[in-house]
Design a protein around this motif. Structure first.
Motif, short mmCIF file in Angstrom:
data_model
loop_
_atom_site.label_atom_id
_atom_site.label_comp_id
_atom_site.label_asym_id
_atom_site.label_seq_id
_atom_site.Cartn_x
_atom_site.Cartn_y
_atom_site.Cartn_z
N PRO A 77 56.25 48.15 6.81
CA PRO A 77 55.61 46.64 6.00
C PRO A 77 54.36 46.31 6.13
CG PRO A 77 57.63 46.26 7.06
CD PRO A 77 57.10 47.36 7.72
N HIS A 78 53.78 45.73 4.84
CA HIS A 78 52.38 45.21 5.11
C HIS A 78 52.17 44.17 6.15
CE1 HIS A 78 52.31 47.36 1.22
NE2 HIS A 78 52.82 46.52 0.68
N GLY A 79 51.30 44.25 7.00
CA GLY A 79 50.69 43.21 7.84
C GLY A 79 50.95 43.90 9.36
N HIS A 80 51.70 44.93 9.46
CA HIS A 80 51.91 45.46 10.88
C HIS A 80 50.96 46.30 11.35
CE1 HIS A 80 56.27 43.96 11.33
NE2 HIS A 80 56.16 44.19 9.95
N ALA A 81 50.27 47.23 10.38
CA ALA A 81 49.13 47.75 10.75
C ALA A 81 48.04 47.21 11.26
CB ALA A 81 48.80 48.85 9.68
N LEU A 82 47.74 46.02 10.92
CA LEU A 82 46.72 45.40 11.45
C LEU A 82 46.81 45.01 12.91
CD1 LEU A 82 46.53 42.24 8.64
CD2 LEU A 82 44.97 44.24 9.03
N ASN A 83 48.22 44.92 13.36
CA ASN A 83 48.33 44.52 15.07
C ASN A 83 48.50 46.20 15.68
OD1 ASN A 83 48.53 41.80 14.45
ND2 ASN A 83 50.42 42.24 13.44
N LEU A 84 48.41 47.01 14.95
CA LEU A 84 48.68 48.40 15.79
C LEU A 84 47.36 49.27 15.67
CD1 LEU A 84 52.24 49.13 14.68
CD2 LEU A 84 51.50 48.26 16.84
N ALA A 85 46.62 49.35 14.49
CA ALA A 85 45.80 50.23 14.29
C ALA A 85 44.45 50.60 15.19
CB ALA A 85 44.98 50.14 12.97
N SER A 86 43.83 49.47 15.85
CA SER A 86 43.11 49.67 16.91
C SER A 86 43.69 50.10 18.34
CB SER A 86 42.35 48.36 17.40
OG SER A 86 43.39 47.27 17.59
N PHE A 87 44.91 49.79 18.59
CA PHE A 87 45.62 50.37 19.87
C PHE A 87 45.44 51.66 19.69
CE2 PHE A 87 49.60 51.99 21.54
CZ PHE A 87 49.12 51.49 22.99
N PHE A 88 45.92 52.37 18.61
CA PHE A 88 46.15 53.83 18.42
C PHE A 88 44.68 54.49 18.31
CE2 PHE A 88 50.27 52.65 16.42
CZ PHE A 88 50.83 53.03 17.45
N ILE A 89 43.82 53.99 17.91
CA ILE A 89 42.43 54.42 17.73
C ILE A 89 41.99 54.34 19.42
CG2 ILE A 89 39.97 53.98 17.03
CD1 ILE A 89 41.44 55.15 15.07
N ASN A 90 42.07 53.47 19.98
CA ASN A 90 41.82 53.46 21.43
C ASN A 90 42.67 54.51 22.30
OD1 ASN A 90 39.97 51.68 21.12
ND2 ASN A 90 41.46 49.75 21.57
N GLN A 91 43.56 54.80 21.64
CA GLN A 91 44.38 56.02 22.37
C GLN A 91 44.09 57.35 21.84
OE1 GLN A 91 47.15 55.65 25.01
NE2 GLN A 91 46.57 53.18 24.84
N ASN A 92 42.87 57.41 21.04
CA ASN A 92 42.27 58.82 20.66
C ASN A 92 43.38 59.36 19.59
OD1 ASN A 92 39.75 58.54 21.95
ND2 ASN A 92 40.87 59.22 23.86
N LYS A 93 44.01 58.59 18.71
CA LYS A 93 45.10 59.27 17.84
C LYS A 93 44.59 59.09 16.57
CE LYS A 93 48.08 59.28 21.11
NZ LYS A 93 48.54 60.55 21.81
N LYS A 94 44.61 59.92 15.65
CA LYS A 94 44.37 60.13 14.23
C LYS A 94 45.52 59.16 13.60
CE LYS A 94 41.71 64.15 13.94
NZ LYS A 94 40.48 63.48 13.39
N ILE A 95 45.36 58.52 12.64
CA ILE A 95 46.15 57.38 11.84
C ILE A 95 46.28 57.62 10.38
CG2 ILE A 95 46.84 55.08 11.52
CD1 ILE A 95 45.12 54.38 14.01
N ILE A 96 47.40 57.52 9.77
CA ILE A 96 47.42 57.56 8.44
C ILE A 96 48.45 56.36 7.98
CG2 ILE A 96 48.39 58.44 6.14
CD1 ILE A 96 47.39 61.18 7.14
N ASP A 97 47.64 55.38 7.45
CA ASP A 97 48.53 54.06 7.28
C ASP A 97 49.18 54.18 5.85
OD1 ASP A 97 49.64 51.44 7.39
OD2 ASP A 97 47.91 50.59 6.77
N LEU A 98 50.64 53.82 5.60
CA LEU A 98 50.96 53.94 4.27
C LEU A 98 51.23 52.56 3.83
CD1 LEU A 98 52.30 56.80 5.84
CD2 LEU A 98 53.35 56.90 3.53
N SER A 99 50.81 51.51 4.42
CA SER A 99 50.96 50.19 3.72
C SER A 99 49.66 49.81 3.15
CB SER A 99 51.11 49.22 4.99
OG SER A 99 49.86 48.68 5.79
N ALA A 100 49.35 48.59 2.86
CA ALA A 100 48.12 48.07 2.10
C ALA A 100 47.15 47.61 2.77
CB ALA A 100 48.69 47.05 1.14
N ASP A 101 47.33 47.48 4.36
CA ASP A 101 46.65 46.82 5.41
C ASP A 101 45.08 47.11 5.21
OD1 ASP A 101 49.13 45.58 5.78
OD2 ASP A 101 48.95 45.99 8.08
N PHE A 102 44.93 48.48 4.91
CA PHE A 102 43.29 48.82 5.16
C PHE A 102 43.14 49.47 3.88
CE2 PHE A 102 44.62 48.49 9.42
CZ PHE A 102 43.42 47.87 10.02
N ARG A 103 43.59 49.33 2.64
CA ARG A 103 43.35 49.85 1.30
C ARG A 103 42.18 49.23 0.74
NH1 ARG A 103 49.44 50.03 -1.26
NH2 ARG A 103 50.14 51.92 0.23
#
Length: 348
Positions: A77-103
């Motif tokens: 749901p909207h809002g959760h990617a805000l809290n997770l995205a930078s963590f995964f970027i720091n883990q060298n993962k590619k990310i596709i976010d299907l919520s509206a948080d970064f659209r």
């Protein structure tokens, strides 16, 4: 092989990701994360997966994160990617976010429409808005984070942008009448999506400029035209499981013909596998795209009012969400864009 994990794997988009990724020739599914069904076997929650997927849902934890995946799909749901995205970027993962948080790039608009302060503004600057038929393919080079477009914006932008590109319509009075199947409301229980509420019914919702997809649509149109375009958008819920039908109204410029319009679409989408353009007064229907990654587009001119009426249809869970996400994944890993995505709908 690309190793892919899904966070939010038990929602409608999550389960559709499992189905399509399972059959992708270059992907193996690494882990499935679910807060609601942690430790359950996938086929206990979704029996249709029996004998097809031998994985358990597991709980996600930053503290105990051990996953050798290459890419993570955030189906939350909207809002959760805000809290997770930078963590995964720091883990060298590619990310596709299907919520509206970064659209939405304009953080003031994001706060106005989603009532959340955007806490990842630096990351937002490096996030690609991933509408593959519109986004320049070179933009995917070295990109690690894609914001997957919303379903309504996908069907609307695909119908509109070629007309703007070839200067066929006036840049005002854009009216979009939209109808969506009930799966667009998600899997969570809601009164207005109960069978007794939606069956044999149709209802408009969040009308008169209240729907959250409006700023996303306007931002992309404004980015393309360098104008300040305002739209009229009215969504409806209809009693079908999946599918989305958009009727768009535009005021034509002088002396524009049906041939001009048809050729503009054909030229714009000549290298796009998933756009099908209708002509000769044949109009798209939801049943022709259900279960596929296609967007079908058809149109007619009303000579009495000099209006162009465009119909665009998609499956809201596939082209409007998961299929498009996998298009984005393919481009991020320099694969053929349509790999693993050619489905024909069931008929009838």
């Amino acid at each position: 092989m690309i190793k892919a994990s899904i966070i939010g794997a038990t929602g409608y988009t999550g389960i559709e990701l499992i189905r399509i990724l399972k059959n992708h020739p270059m992907v193996s599914i690494s882990k499935l994360y679910s807060e609601s069904y942690k430790e359950n076997k996938a086929d206990e929650i979704y029996p249709h997966l029996k004998n097809n997927l031998n994985l358990n849902f597991c709980e996600f934890s930053k503290e105990n994160f051990e996953d050798d995946c290459d890419i993570i799909f955030l189906a939350l749901p909207h809002g959760h990617a805000l809290n997770l995205a930078s963590f995964f970027i720091n883990q060298n993962k590619k990310i596709i976010d299907l919520s509206a948080d970064f659209r939405i790039k304009n953080t003031n608009h994001f706060y106005e429409w989603y009532h959340k302060k955007h806490t990842q503004q630096e990351l937002l600057k490096n996030t690609l808005y991933g509408l593959p038929e519109i986004t320049n393919k070179i933009n995917y080079n070295h990109i690690n984070f894609v914001a997957n477009p919303g379903c309504y914006p996908t069907a609307i932008l695909l119908a509109t942008i070629p007309l703007l590109k070839f200067n066929l319509i006036e840049m005002e009075h854009f009216v979009f009448d939209a109808k969506s199947g009930v799966s667009g409301a998600g899997r969570s229980l809601q009164l207005n999506s109960h069978f007794c509420e939606i069956n044999e019914n149709i209802n408009a919702y969040q009308i008169a400029g209240k729907h959250r997809h409006i700023p996303e649509i306007e931002e992309q149109l404004n980015k393309f035209t360098l104008k300040n375009i305002k739209i009229q958008f009215t969504p409806h819920l209809i009693p079908v499981t999946r599918g989305m039908h958009i009727t768009s109204y535009f005021h034509l410029k002088d002396n524009v013909t049906e041939k001009n319009i048809y050729e503009s679409y054909i030229n714009f989408y000549e290298n796009s596998s998933f756009i099908r353009i209708y002509k000769d007064n044949i109009l798209p229907q939801i049943k022709n795209v259900k279960g596929t990654n296609y967007c079908d587009i058809g149109f007619q001119i009303d000579p009495r009012t000099n209006k162009l009426i465009v119909i665009s249809v998609i499956d809201n869970l596939i082209k409007g969400a998961v299929g498009q996400a996998i298009q984005n994944m393919n481009l991020m890993f320099h694969l053929e864009e349509d790999l693993g995505l050619h489905f024909i709908t069931n008929y009838p």
